[in-house]
Write a protein that holds these residues in place. Structure first.
Motif, PDB file in Angstrom:
ATOM      1  N   THR A 118       4.683  13.986 -23.382  1.00  9.12           N
ATOM      2  CA  THR A 118       4.335  13.010 -22.349  1.00  9.12           C
ATOM      3  C   THR A 118       2.916  13.234 -21.842  1.00  9.12           C
ATOM      4  O   THR A 118       2.154  12.276 -21.632  1.00  9.12           O
ATOM      5  CB  THR A 118       5.332  13.091 -21.185  1.00  9.12           C
TER       6      THR A 118
ATOM      7  N   ASP B 203       0.132  11.680 -23.833  1.00 10.05           N
ATOM      8  CA  ASP B 203      -0.124  10.244 -23.678  1.00 10.05           C
ATOM      9  C   ASP B 203      -1.231   9.964 -22.667  1.00 10.05           C
ATOM     10  O   ASP B 203      -1.889   8.916 -22.743  1.00 10.05           O
ATOM     11  CB  ASP B 203       1.151   9.527 -23.233  1.00 10.05           C
TER      12      ASP B 203
ATOM     13  N   SER C  12      15.779  -0.624 -18.484  1.00  6.50           N
ATOM     14  CA  SER C  12      15.204   0.488 -17.735  1.00  6.50           C
ATOM     15  C   SER C  12      16.133   0.932 -16.611  1.00  6.50           C
ATOM     16  O   SER C  12      16.309   2.138 -16.364  1.00  6.50           O
ATOM     17  CB  SER C  12      13.849   0.071 -17.154  1.00  6.50           C
TER      18      SER C  12
ATOM     19  N   ARG D  80      13.784  11.016 -22.143  1.00  2.00           N
ATOM     20  CA  ARG D  80      12.878  10.415 -23.111  1.00  2.00           C
ATOM     21  C   ARG D  80      13.100   8.901 -23.200  1.00  2.00           C
ATOM     22  O   ARG D  80      12.141   8.113 -23.239  1.00  2.00           O
ATOM     23  CB  ARG D  80      13.092  11.059 -24.481  1.00  2.00           C
ATOM     24  N   SER D  81      14.347   8.489 -23.206  1.00  4.95           N
ATOM     25  CA  SER D  81      14.668   7.065 -23.288  1.00  4.95           C
ATOM     26  C   SER D  81      14.222   6.320 -22.039  1.00  4.95           C
ATOM     27  O   SER D  81      13.727   5.185 -22.118  1.00  4.95           O
ATOM     28  CB  SER D  81      16.168   6.883 -23.513  1.00  4.95           C
TER      29      SER D  81
ATOM     30  N   TYR E 188      11.699   7.130 -20.039  1.00  5.25           N
ATOM     31  CA  TYR E 188      10.233   7.026 -20.080  1.00  5.25           C
ATOM     32  C   TYR E 188       9.803   5.897 -21.006  1.00  5.25           C
ATOM     33  O   TYR E 188       8.940   5.077 -20.654  1.00  5.25           O
ATOM     34  CB  TYR E 188       9.658   8.363 -20.535  1.00  5.25           C
ATOM     35  N   SER E 189      10.406   5.798 -22.168  1.00  2.00           N
ATOM     36  CA  SER E 189      10.067   4.732 -23.118  1.00  2.00           C
ATOM     37  C   SER E 189      10.397   3.367 -22.542  1.00  2.00           C
ATOM     38  O   SER E 189       9.643   2.393 -22.715  1.00  2.00           O
ATOM     39  CB  SER E 189      10.813   4.934 -24.435  1.00  2.00           C
TER      40      SER E 189
ATOM     41  N   GLU F  52       7.811   2.466 -19.916  1.00  3.10           N
ATOM     42  CA  GLU F  52       6.581   2.054 -20.602  1.00  3.10           C
ATOM     43  C   GLU F  52       6.694   0.609 -21.081  1.00  3.10           C
ATOM     44  O   GLU F  52       5.754  -0.190 -20.915  1.00  3.10           O
ATOM     45  CB  GLU F  52       6.341   2.957 -21.812  1.00  3.10           C
TER      46      GLU F  52
END
Length: 496
Positions: free
Chosen positions: A236, A239, A412, A441-442, A444-445, A448
């Protein structure tokens, strides 16, 4: 009704010939321009709407984004952008060219003056001294091409269409500029939001990694858990520089669009702000609207008109031309005697020029002009089709992106609940810690994707307004030159 072929050959005096010639100057050759009627659909999309289409509201459309910073940037860009400055200069050039061509329709006159000093030697066996004399001459010459078949008129007509085309090119430049400023501003705010999200998420993930390390030391977590937690936080954090690069590039581009150094806006935009969000739906009107609203389409139509007029100019060169020329001259031994006690002479008469043989060059020039006109006719058709394609694509993109955004927000929200639940279950010993990392992780994606979709909605809104022809509708001063010359009169210069 103008007469286009001289038939009264029996006229015996110059005045009657001039009167006839003036009448003949009403003639033109070549095609008269008519705006082509292009077939366009009666509605957008594959099916007609059930409600009458509303005309698009394009005036200052960017203010619907409710972002004062963006509003100010657009105004500054219109004032300082170099492409806009170039387009203004092209308008001044086109207007000057039109004045130049209009001048060819009028008579020309010029004055002349001379003084001649003469020395005469003494005759043999006569006077012993040489004699000197001075002769002063003054007068003026005038000429007027009668433009029998409208070659000069067609040239002036083409130049007038050129002025119209230059005006449309400026409008098109400003339309593109406004869209670019808005798009890069949205990008800058998008990368700010993504960077801030990455920073917040990395801080949270580092705390989780530290907690996992403490649990590993206490024997309640494995080395795999610790390594996975560190890896997720590092991924992370990686990025953040990428988003910083993209943000800086967007800000630098904005600076150049405003006619300033690339870094001029860094301080002004460094504070994070929301991504502009359009609240209103966009009325698209009917396809025929773009024929008058899109400056690139109007530019293509004016260029077609310009090159249609050029055919008449080339065609007129194949016909005879008549000019009236005249001069008056006066000669005297002193300046004071000119036009008083002096010899005065004058001449006045027409001259006829008839093209007889030029190896087919004049006919070839007409064919060249017609081929150029055809190219601009095709370019006009292409501009209309491209404009319709832009609108259709933008409508689909904006509609579908809004649907996508709603699904991403829901996704989300679900990932956020899953992340909270996985942590609770992990603390209770029900699930493995890897489930917690996967949920983070999911999440955060998903967050985004929500930010990126929000920015895409704003970008699609910008694209749709551009496609419909929304641009700057305020006054623009094109009279001020970019370079102001000084001391342009007669003056001495030093060699360098």
């Amino acid at each position: 009704m103008p007469i286009c072929s001289p038939s009264n050959t029996g006229l015996s005096n110059i005045a009657a010939a001039i009167a006839l010639a003036v009448t003949l100057t009403s003639c033109v050759v070549g095609p008269d321009y008519r705006t082509p009627g292009l077939a366009v659909p009666s509605h957008w999309g594959s099916k007609a709407g059930t409600k009458p289409a509303k005309a698009p509201q394009l005036s200052q459309w960017w203010k619907q984004l409710k972002d004062p910073t963006l509003d100010a940037l657009i105004e500054e860009a219109i004032a300082g952008n170099l492409d806009v400055a170039t387009a203004k200069a092209k308008i001044r050039e086109a207007r000057a060219t039109y004045r130049e061509q209009r001048g060819a329709l009028l008579p020309t006159a010029e004055g002349t003056a001379s003084a001649t000093r003469t020395r005469t030697s003494a005759a043999a066996g006569g006077a012993t001294d040489a004699t000197f004399s001075t002769l002063y001459d003054g007068g003026f010459d005038a000429s007027w091409e009668l433009d029998l078949f409208g070659g000069n008129k067609r040239a002036a007509e083409a130049a007038k269409y050129g002025v119209d085309a230059a005006d449309e090119e400026l409008r098109d430049t400003m339309l593109t500029l406004i869209g670019d400023v808005a798009s890069y501003y949205v990008q800058a705010r998008e990368y700010q939001a993504l960077r801030d999200l990455a920073k917040r998420t990395a801080v949270s993930q580092r705390k989780s990694a530290a907690l996992t390390h403490a649990e590993y030391l206490a024997g309640s977590a494995t080395a795999v858990d610790t390594a996975k937690a560190d890896a997720l936080a590092s991924s992370t954090e990686a990025d953040i520089p990428a988003y910083e690069i993209s943000y800086a590039q967007a800000v630098h581009r904005l600076g150049v669009l405003l006619g300033r150094p690339p870094a001029a806006l860094e301080e002004r935009l460094k504070a994070s702000a929301p991504i502009p969000s359009p609240k209103m739906s966009v009325s698209t009107g009917i396809p025929a609207d773009i024929l008058v609203s899109r400056p690139d389409v109007r530019l293509a139509e004016r260029q077609l008109a310009q090159y249609t007029a050029k055919i008449g100019k080339a065609e007129a060169n194949r016909y005879p031309s008549i000019s009236l020329t005249g001069d008056i001259s006066s000669s005297a031994a002193s300046v004071g005697d000119l036009a008083k006690r002096s010899s005065i002479g004058w001449s006045l008469g027409p001259s006829l020029t008839v093209p007889i043989f030029q190896g087919g060059q004049l006919k070839a020039a007409v064919d060249v002009a017609k081929a150029e006109r055809d190219q601009y006719f095709i370019a006009y058709q292409s501009a209309v089709l491209s404009a319709m394609e832009d609108v259709e694509n933008a409508v689909v993109s904006l509609t579908q992106e809004r649907l996508k955004y709603g699904k991403l927000v829901s996704s989300s929200s679900s990932y956020n609940r899953a992340s909270d639940l996985s942590r609770t279950l992990n603390k209770a010993g029900v699930t493995d810690f890897l489930d917690v990392l996967d949920a983070e992780r999911s999440l955060y994606s998903a967050e985004e994707a929500v930010i990126q979709s929000r920015a895409s909605i704003a970008t699609d809104y910008i694209s749709l307004n551009k496609a419909l022809g929304g641009g700057w509708d305020g006054d623009v001063d094109v009279s001020k030159p970019a370079v102001v010359d000084t001391d342009t009169g007669p003056h001495l210069t030093m060699a360098k």
